[in-house]
Every structure is written in C-alpha cells, then in structure tokens.
Design an enzyme around this catalytic site. Structure first.
Site, mmCIF file in Angstrom:
data_model
loop_
_atom_site.group_PDB
_atom_site.id
_atom_site.type_symbol
_atom_site.label_atom_id
_atom_site.label_comp_id
_atom_site.label_asym_id
_atom_site.label_seq_id
_atom_site.Cartn_x
_atom_site.Cartn_y
_atom_site.Cartn_z
ATOM 1 N N GLU A 133 0.841 -1.211 0.000
ATOM 2 C CA GLU A 133 0.000 0.000 0.000
ATOM 3 C C GLU A 133 0.870 1.253 0.000
ATOM 4 O O GLU A 133 0.575 2.234 -0.673
ATOM 5 C CB GLU A 133 -0.915 0.010 1.229
ATOM 6 C CG GLU A 133 -2.072 -0.959 1.125
ATOM 7 C CD GLU A 133 -2.773 -1.140 2.473
ATOM 8 O OE1 GLU A 133 -3.933 -0.726 2.590
ATOM 9 O OE2 GLU A 133 -2.157 -1.687 3.407
ATOM 10 N N ASP A 163 3.951 1.513 -1.158
ATOM 11 C CA ASP A 163 4.573 1.660 -2.483
ATOM 12 C C ASP A 163 3.605 2.268 -3.484
ATOM 13 O O ASP A 163 3.997 3.054 -4.343
ATOM 14 C CB ASP A 163 5.062 0.306 -3.001
ATOM 15 C CG ASP A 163 6.254 -0.200 -2.200
ATOM 16 O OD1 ASP A 163 6.864 0.614 -1.473
ATOM 17 O OD2 ASP A 163 6.561 -1.400 -2.282
ATOM 18 N N SER A 219 31.167 20.506 23.740
ATOM 19 C CA SER A 219 31.156 19.084 24.084
ATOM 20 C C SER A 219 31.068 18.984 25.608
ATOM 21 O O SER A 219 30.953 19.998 26.297
ATOM 22 C CB SER A 219 32.383 18.383 23.529
ATOM 23 O OG SER A 219 33.525 18.901 24.152
ATOM 24 N N LEU A 220 31.094 17.779 26.114
ATOM 25 C CA LEU A 220 30.822 17.594 27.542
ATOM 26 C C LEU A 220 32.085 17.231 28.297
ATOM 27 O O LEU A 220 32.971 16.566 27.765
ATOM 28 C CB LEU A 220 29.803 16.460 27.719
ATOM 29 C CG LEU A 220 28.433 16.680 27.089
ATOM 30 C CD1 LEU A 220 27.615 15.404 27.163
ATOM 31 C CD2 LEU A 220 27.707 17.812 27.792
ATOM 32 N N LYS A 271 24.219 8.012 26.479
ATOM 33 C CA LYS A 271 25.220 8.682 25.639
ATOM 34 C C LYS A 271 25.449 7.812 24.402
ATOM 35 O O LYS A 271 26.142 6.798 24.460
ATOM 36 C CB LYS A 271 26.518 8.898 26.415
ATOM 37 C CG LYS A 271 27.509 9.752 25.641
ATOM 38 C CD LYS A 271 28.666 10.194 26.500
ATOM 39 C CE LYS A 271 29.550 11.197 25.775
ATOM 40 N NZ LYS A 271 30.065 10.732 24.486
ATOM 41 N N ARG A 288 29.285 18.312 13.812
ATOM 42 C CA ARG A 288 29.700 19.218 14.878
ATOM 43 C C ARG A 288 31.050 19.868 14.574
ATOM 44 O O ARG A 288 31.298 21.015 14.928
ATOM 45 C CB ARG A 288 29.774 18.459 16.209
ATOM 46 C CG ARG A 288 29.830 19.359 17.421
ATOM 47 C CD ARG A 288 29.884 18.560 18.700
ATOM 48 N NE ARG A 288 31.251 18.155 18.983
ATOM 49 C CZ ARG A 288 32.125 18.917 19.634
ATOM 50 N NH1 ARG A 288 31.781 20.095 20.086
ATOM 51 N NH2 ARG A 288 33.350 18.493 19.844
ATOM 52 N N LYS A 331 22.057 16.174 32.662
ATOM 53 C CA LYS A 331 21.822 17.588 32.330
ATOM 54 C C LYS A 331 20.910 18.205 33.388
ATOM 55 O O LYS A 331 19.906 17.580 33.772
ATOM 56 C CB LYS A 331 21.110 17.711 30.966
ATOM 57 C CG LYS A 331 21.862 17.058 29.819
ATOM 58 C CD LYS A 331 21.051 17.029 28.517
ATOM 59 C CE LYS A 331 21.847 16.300 27.437
ATOM 60 N NZ LYS A 331 21.131 16.162 26.168
HETATM 61 S S1 IVH Z 1 24.208 16.789 24.887
HETATM 62 C C1 IVH Z 1 25.891 20.911 25.552
HETATM 63 N N1 IVH Z 1 23.191 14.376 24.930
HETATM 64 O O1 IVH Z 1 28.429 13.355 23.330
HETATM 65 C C2 IVH Z 1 25.467 19.504 25.558
HETATM 66 N N2 IVH Z 1 25.311 14.675 23.859
HETATM 67 O O2 IVH Z 1 30.957 15.250 24.351
HETATM 68 C C3 IVH Z 1 25.656 18.905 24.253
HETATM 69 N N3 IVH Z 1 26.224 12.629 22.874
HETATM 70 O O3 IVH Z 1 29.076 15.980 21.100
HETATM 71 C C4 IVH Z 1 25.619 17.459 24.138
HETATM 72 N N4 IVH Z 1 24.573 11.293 23.455
HETATM 73 O O4 IVH Z 1 28.036 13.792 20.226
HETATM 74 C C5 IVH Z 1 24.241 15.139 24.536
HETATM 75 N N5 IVH Z 1 22.159 12.297 25.047
HETATM 76 C C6 IVH Z 1 23.182 13.063 24.638
HETATM 77 C C7 IVH Z 1 24.274 12.537 23.918
HETATM 78 C C8 IVH Z 1 25.316 13.377 23.546
HETATM 79 C C9 IVH Z 1 25.734 11.370 22.830
HETATM 80 C C10 IVH Z 1 27.529 13.030 22.315
HETATM 81 C C11 IVH Z 1 27.468 14.231 21.425
HETATM 82 C C12 IVH Z 1 28.369 15.254 22.038
HETATM 83 C C13 IVH Z 1 29.231 14.421 22.912
HETATM 84 C C14 IVH Z 1 29.630 15.212 24.139
#
Ligand code: IVH
Length: 380
Positions: free
Chosen positions: A33, A35, A80-81, A113, A134, A291
């Site tokens: 359907e 397709d 980044s984190l 993550k 990024r 977070k």
């Molecule tokens: S938040 C300012 N949430 O981890 C916060 N990052 O070193 C920005 N990543 O560059 C990132 N899962 O590639 C966030 N649930 C998640 C994530 C995540 C993977 C990666 C992302 C980021 C890196 C942080």
C-alpha cells in the site's frame, strides 16, 4: 481537489507513514500500500514537475557532490561535555552546581550517551533547511544531502496541534548511529565484495556521512536520535524534559530511556542500571549524560571555555574479560604490511565473542612480554 492539493495530501500522508514505520516501528499499512502511494506521488510529480518541492518524500536522494562539503559556521558554539568516570566526579559536579544555585538542589535529566556522530539540524518554516557535523564546535561540514537520505528524519514537520505551533526557526541536536545488528550485516556485505570492514559502528557512520554520493548513503543503515532542541527567542520548552517531549511531538526519533531524577544519587542509580543493561540495547552507548533540567538554571550556570557547567558525560568503565593466548599469528595486509594478531581462547565480552585481537606490532608484544599460553586480560 486540484493537482497541487493532491500532491500536498500525498506528501503529508507518506510522511505520516514514514513516521509510523521509521520512527515508531509500528506501520499502519502494508509495504505494498505504501509503495502504491509513493508511486502515485511520483506519477503526479512527473506530470507536474513544477510542483516538486525539496520537502517531497520523493526528493530524499539528491545529486552527488562534486566539490566536497562546504564548511559552515554554527549559529552557536556546539560545546562538548566534560567526562567523568566515577561517583566522586559526579558528586563534585553536583556540589559545584548546588553551590552556584545558592544551595538549591536542581533536578537532572539522565539520558543515554549514544556512540555515534553528532549533528545539528536547522528547520526553517517547519522544513529541514540544513544539517551539519559538529566539527570543532564552531564550524562543521554541511552534510545536508546525506542527512536527508535518513528516512527517520522529517523533511517537514506536521504537528497534530497545527502548523502555526511549529517554531519558525529551530535547531535540533542529535546523533547519527548504526544499530549493532545492521553494522554486522553491513560489514559482512562489504567483506563479501572485497571491501575493508569498518572497526566499529561509529567509524562506519562517520565513513558513511563523508560519502559524496547521497545515493550510496541512502543504502547505509543509518539511524538518528534527537536529544536537543533550541529555538532562539522562545520561552517554551523551558526544561530538557519538555524539549525531549516536544521532539517526540514534532516527529523526531528520540530515545525513550531518559528519566528525571532528584539529585546525584538518582544519577548514579541510572548510570549503574545502564552499565549493567547496555548490552541489551540494539545500539552502542559509551555512558550516560546528565543535564540540569531547567533551562533557566542552565543559563545561570553558564559555560566554561569548552563545555557547559550544567551537563556532564558519565562514562562506563571498559568491559574486561580474561582468557588464554593460544597462538600469535601473522596477518599480511594487501600492501604487504605484517601485523601480529593474538589467537585467543574464545570468550564473550559485552555480547560479542572474541577470538582474535590485534597486537599492532612486534614492539607491542615485547612491551606486554606476551608468551603463548599466557592468561591475558581483554578490554573493550
Ligand atoms: S548533549 C551541551 N546528549 O556526546 C550539551 N550529547 O561530548 C551537548 N552525545 O558531542 C551534548 N549522546 O556527540 C548530549 N544524550 C546526549 C548525547 C550526547 C551522545 C555526544 C554528542 C556530544 C558528545 C559530548
């Protein structure tokens, strides 16, 4: 209904079924359907080429790039984190935050993550306008044409509460990844046609997003998950939890495994749970992300030079297993390079069976003082 309305009806209908299939994994109609709907749209578009728009489901695969990827400046720095590896780091992170908020304990959102490639998407007028890697956080590559091929990603937003409720400009942060099973079969296919397998799902995603031919990217089993929403100048969403809920409503693929916790103890529980459960997930994660939930608290906490003070990656420790070194064999590459490889008593490690491990070179064997028959510790 005129032709234009009919085409728009088909756009919306096909997008709806794409969402059911690729995002919810809960299709409502048969492939047949689907397709036939798709073919109907293609026929209409063939008869009315001036009515073809970039957000049409038929327009996911664009032309090959001839001059490489354009470098683009991000609208805001994609930080980044900071990483932490144990409960002590996490406790300190929480203490710093409580202090900066004058003694108030904020809620946290805990997320997985995802171990993939980070991307940023821009939606203008409810339509996917561009997507980029990024890169160094300031500038990335414009990979719009490749991202458009991922069918879980909406080219246009259809909101059930009405299009006027879609922010005119917003950005979505997310990760492109590959499911473990898809990665394995994709690699097998590569080997069977004499191509080099990728070392892990993340490398295979990075390699796929660098292809200059969207038609080839479309054949790679790429998946995407959204975890960040930013609309400049708006009050809503006001928390990360609301942002994740909004992403679901907008039709983005998100992970259901996030949770809100009261304090750092809740984060540790979440981290421990996923450290134990990670191998049951269909994709790779390398930790959890914590977070501060409230966006106004996030704003108050601000950034350090490289990363936000309101978030942290809480990594898992490497998976270990012990086994016996049965032999050391020499592998000769296509270029004639010789690599020593450990032949191991097979052992299960994080859901995969390990029989071989590269020893890289002869110095490495000397450094480890490896002898056949040794008991060795593997890490993955
Ligand atoms: S938040 C300012 N949430 O981890 C916060 N990052 O070193 C920005 N990543 O560059 C990132 N899962 O590639 C966030 N649930 C998640 C994530 C995540 C993977 C990666 C992302 C980021 C890196 C942080």
């Amino acid at each position: 209904m005129d032709q234009k309305q009919e085409i728009e009806r088909l756009h919306a209908l096909i997008s709806y079924h794409d969402h059911r299939y690729y995002v919810l994994a809960d299709p409502e109609i048969s492939d047949r359907e689907y397709d036939s709907l798709f073919k109907r749209l293609e026929d209409f578009e063939r008869q009315n080429p001036d009515l073809i728009t970039p957000d049409s489901p038929t327009q996911r695969i664009g032309d090959a790039l001839t001059t490489g990827f354009q470098s683009v400046s991000h609208p805001f720095p994609l930080a980044s984190l900071q990483n932490s590896y144990d409960e002590g780091d996490l406790r300190e992170f929480n203490q710093r935050i409580v202090q900066a908020l004058d003694g108030r304990q904020p809620e946290y959102v805990c997320e997985l993550k995802f171990d993939g490639v980070a991307v940023i998407l821009k939606y203008e007028g409810g339509k996917l306008a561009s997507g980029a890697t990024r890169g160094d956080g300031e500038q990335g590559d414009d990979i719009t044409a490749n991202l458009r091929t991922i069918r879980a990603l909406p080219l246009r937003i259809y909101l059930s509460s009405g299009q006027e409720n879609v922010d005119p400009l917003f950005y979505v942060r997310g990760e492109v990844y590959m499911n473990k099973a898809d990665f394995l079969s994709f690699n097998e296919e590569r080997v069977s046609v004499g191509e080099k397998p990728f070392a892990n799902p993340r490398n295979s995603v990075a390699g796929s997003l660098k292809l200059m031919e969207p038609r080839s990217v479309a054949k790679r089993p790429l998946a995407v998950v959204a975890y960040g929403y930013h609309a400049p100048g708006t009050e809503k969403p006001s928390t990360q939890a609301e942002a994740l809920e909004l992403l679901v409503q907008l039709g983005f693929p998100t992970s259901p495994h996030w949770t809100v916790v009261k304090d750092d103890k809740g984060v540790v529980d979440y981290w421990q749970k996923w450290q134990e459960m990670r191998d049951q997930l269909p994709f790779e994660i390398d930790g959890v992300v914590v977070k501060v939930n409230s966006f106004s608290d996030q704003k108050q906490l601000g950034m350090t030079a490289r990363s936000p003070r309101w978030a942290m990656a809480f990594k898992f420790s490497a998976r270990q297993a012990t086994t016996r070194l049965n032999d050391i064999v020499l592998q000769i590459g296509r270029t004639g390079a010789i690599t020593p490889v450990a032949d191991l008593e097979s052992v299960s490690l994080g859901g995969v069976t390990i029989r071989r491990a590269t020893l890289h070179n002869f110095e490495e064997i000397k450094r480890l003082d490896l002898r056949i028959g040794d008991t060795v510790v593997l890490e993955r």
